[in-house]
Enzyme design. Structure first.
Site, PDB file in Angstrom:
ATOM      1  N   ILE A 278       0.851  -1.188   0.000  1.00  0.00           N
ATOM      2  CA  ILE A 278       0.000   0.000   0.000  1.00  0.00           C
ATOM      3  C   ILE A 278       0.887   1.238   0.000  1.00  0.00           C
ATOM      4  O   ILE A 278       1.801   1.355   0.827  1.00  0.00           O
ATOM      5  CB  ILE A 278      -0.938  -0.004   1.229  1.00  0.00           C
ATOM      6  CG1 ILE A 278      -1.920  -1.175   1.123  1.00  0.00           C
ATOM      7  CG2 ILE A 278      -1.683   1.320   1.360  1.00  0.00           C
ATOM      8  CD1 ILE A 278      -2.781  -1.395   2.349  1.00  0.00           C
ATOM      9  N   GLN A 280       0.502   4.164   1.006  1.00  0.00           N
ATOM     10  CA  GLN A 280       0.475   5.007   2.203  1.00  0.00           C
ATOM     11  C   GLN A 280       0.855   4.247   3.478  1.00  0.00           C
ATOM     12  O   GLN A 280       0.688   4.771   4.588  1.00  0.00           O
ATOM     13  CB  GLN A 280      -0.933   5.619   2.372  1.00  0.00           C
ATOM     14  CG  GLN A 280      -1.332   6.587   1.279  1.00  0.00           C
ATOM     15  CD  GLN A 280      -1.799   5.895   0.003  1.00  0.00           C
ATOM     16  OE1 GLN A 280      -2.036   4.692  -0.026  1.00  0.00           O
ATOM     17  NE2 GLN A 280      -1.948   6.655  -1.069  1.00  0.00           N
ATOM     18  N   ASP A 281       1.383   3.051   3.339  1.00  0.00           N
ATOM     19  CA  ASP A 281       1.778   2.235   4.499  1.00  0.00           C
ATOM     20  C   ASP A 281       3.017   2.851   5.153  1.00  0.00           C
ATOM     21  O   ASP A 281       4.084   2.926   4.541  1.00  0.00           O
ATOM     22  CB  ASP A 281       2.077   0.812   4.029  1.00  0.00           C
ATOM     23  CG  ASP A 281       2.369  -0.148   5.168  1.00  0.00           C
ATOM     24  OD1 ASP A 281       2.481   0.300   6.329  1.00  0.00           O
ATOM     25  OD2 ASP A 281       2.494  -1.350   4.892  1.00  0.00           O
ATOM     26  N   GLN A 282       2.875   3.258   6.411  1.00  0.00           N
ATOM     27  CA  GLN A 282       4.009   3.859   7.115  1.00  0.00           C
ATOM     28  C   GLN A 282       4.972   2.811   7.665  1.00  0.00           C
ATOM     29  O   GLN A 282       6.148   3.104   7.881  1.00  0.00           O
ATOM     30  CB  GLN A 282       3.507   4.740   8.263  1.00  0.00           C
ATOM     31  CG  GLN A 282       2.767   5.986   7.820  1.00  0.00           C
ATOM     32  CD  GLN A 282       2.648   6.972   8.958  1.00  0.00           C
ATOM     33  OE1 GLN A 282       3.589   7.684   9.288  1.00  0.00           O
ATOM     34  NE2 GLN A 282       1.484   6.995   9.588  1.00  0.00           N
ATOM     35  N   TYR A 283       4.475   1.620   7.932  1.00  0.00           N
ATOM     36  CA  TYR A 283       5.363   0.563   8.416  1.00  0.00           C
ATOM     37  C   TYR A 283       6.286   0.076   7.304  1.00  0.00           C
ATOM     38  O   TYR A 283       7.494  -0.064   7.491  1.00  0.00           O
ATOM     39  CB  TYR A 283       4.556  -0.632   8.945  1.00  0.00           C
ATOM     40  CG  TYR A 283       4.056  -0.471  10.360  1.00  0.00           C
ATOM     41  CD1 TYR A 283       4.912  -0.617  11.439  1.00  0.00           C
ATOM     42  CD2 TYR A 283       2.721  -0.185  10.616  1.00  0.00           C
ATOM     43  CE1 TYR A 283       4.462  -0.486  12.738  1.00  0.00           C
ATOM     44  CE2 TYR A 283       2.252  -0.049  11.911  1.00  0.00           C
ATOM     45  CZ  TYR A 283       3.123  -0.205  12.972  1.00  0.00           C
ATOM     46  OH  TYR A 283       2.651  -0.072  14.252  1.00  0.00           O
TER      47      TYR A 283
END
Length: 332
Positions: A278, A280-283
């Site tokens: 994704i 926008q995945d911050q991890y």
């Protein structure tokens, strides 16, 4: 929507489980749920098993993350496959520091130990030595990729959801920060703390969850779609839920992946791999994790989509339904 939570959990005991470091845990408890339709080969062994691996703070019921795509005729067709979802090694209700009563005497484990725990369970409980597929979300992705590297001939397909091939950078730092908060609590006592938990340890659990909270959703979601008051309310709710967890369980789980790095092993994978990320995945930002990983796995396909839900947006697989159907159709 498929009602995962209506399924009653089952329990199995491994007479003994041997860790990579040589330590042995006897009477190791395994919590799991099953659903779907088993097919049997000529030897009476289930031939269409698909195993779901949950994230670091989940359980066997975390398969509900993809429940909108589970059911008869759905992406994860319960007429075609037999699903097994297990509460991983180190998690509440399976063998863990808290459940075993060993607390800080519980053997140290890593991601490969978690894989071996599930593989041994699948073999002892069901007699299955070859699975149709593995689906891993977040930390569960660490496990399915490790399985593919260590036991390449035992699986046909692997789906890595919002995950990575290594722990480093901010993910490494976050695990260290969470553990530091808990381990420096005056009542932690090296992991030999009193039960029920003191107010001090409860406060530390909440602070540890605060450190994690800000990575779950996308930056855009926090900034544009939530007021500061809503963020504070969500943090408070998230922190309150953390009180159901055990400090040692959290610390051991965080430690288990600190040295996780499959960079030199991904070429050993022979299963077909679908990597789902994704933007926008911050991890696990795709440019740091999914994209380089896709280049290191020979027979892999990469899908990246947008979700304001960020890391937890793996529940929105309907956005890539056609791509998923195309990938899975080869294994019907």
């Amino acid at each position: 929507m498929f009602d995962v939570e209506s399924i009653e959990a089952e329990y199995f005991t491994l007479n003994e489980f041997k860790f990579k470091n040589g330590e042995i845990l006897r009477d190791a408890k395994v919590e799991y749920i099953t659903f779907g339709t088993p097919n049997y080969d000529d030897n009476g062994i289930i031939s269409n098993a698909v195993i779901y691996f949950h994230g670091s703070s989940g359980s066997c019921y975390s398969v509900k993350r993809i429940c909108e795509d589970i059911g008869v005729g759905e992406l994860f067709d319960t007429d075609r496959w037999f699903f097994i979802s297990v509460s991983a090694l180190g998690c509440p209700n399976s063998a863990s520091p808290s459940v075993s009563g060993l607390m800080n005497k519980f053997p140290e484990y890593d991601v490969e130990d978690m894989v071996n725990f599930q593989k041994q369970f699948i073999e002892e409980r069901f007699g299955i030595t070859h699975v149709k597929g593995l689906i891993g979300n977040s930390m569960g992705g660490f496990e399915v990729l490790t399985w593919g590297c260590v036991y390449p001939d035992s699986v046909d397909f692997i789906i890595s959801l919002v995950s990575s091939f290594k722990v480093g950078g901010h993910n490494y730092a976050l695990s260290r920060i969470m553990n530091n908060i808990l381990e420096t609590d005056p009542d932690y006592n090296g992991g030999a703390y009193d039960l029920p938990l003191s107010e001090s340890l409860k406060r530390s659990l909440k602070l540890s969850s605060d450190a994690m909270y800000c990575y779950g959703l996308s930056r855009e979601e926090y900034r544009n779609n939530m007021t500061n008051e809503e963020i504070m309310e969500a943090m408070a709710e998230f922190a309150e839920e953390s009180l159901e967890e055990d400090p040692n369980d959290i610390i051991y789980m965080n430690r288990s992946s600190l040295e996780y790095d499959l960079t030199d092993q991904l070429s050993d994978i022979t299963a077909k791999v679908l990597i789902i990320a994704i933007n926008q995945d911050q991890y696990f930002p795709p440019n740091l994790d999914a994209i380089p990983m896709s280049k290191m796995i020979k027979d892999s396909k990469l899908i990246i989509y947008d979700s304001c839900m960020g890391h937890v947006g793996s529940s929105e697989l309907y956005k890539i339904k056609d791509d998923l159907e195309e990938f899975l159709s080869e294994f019907y």
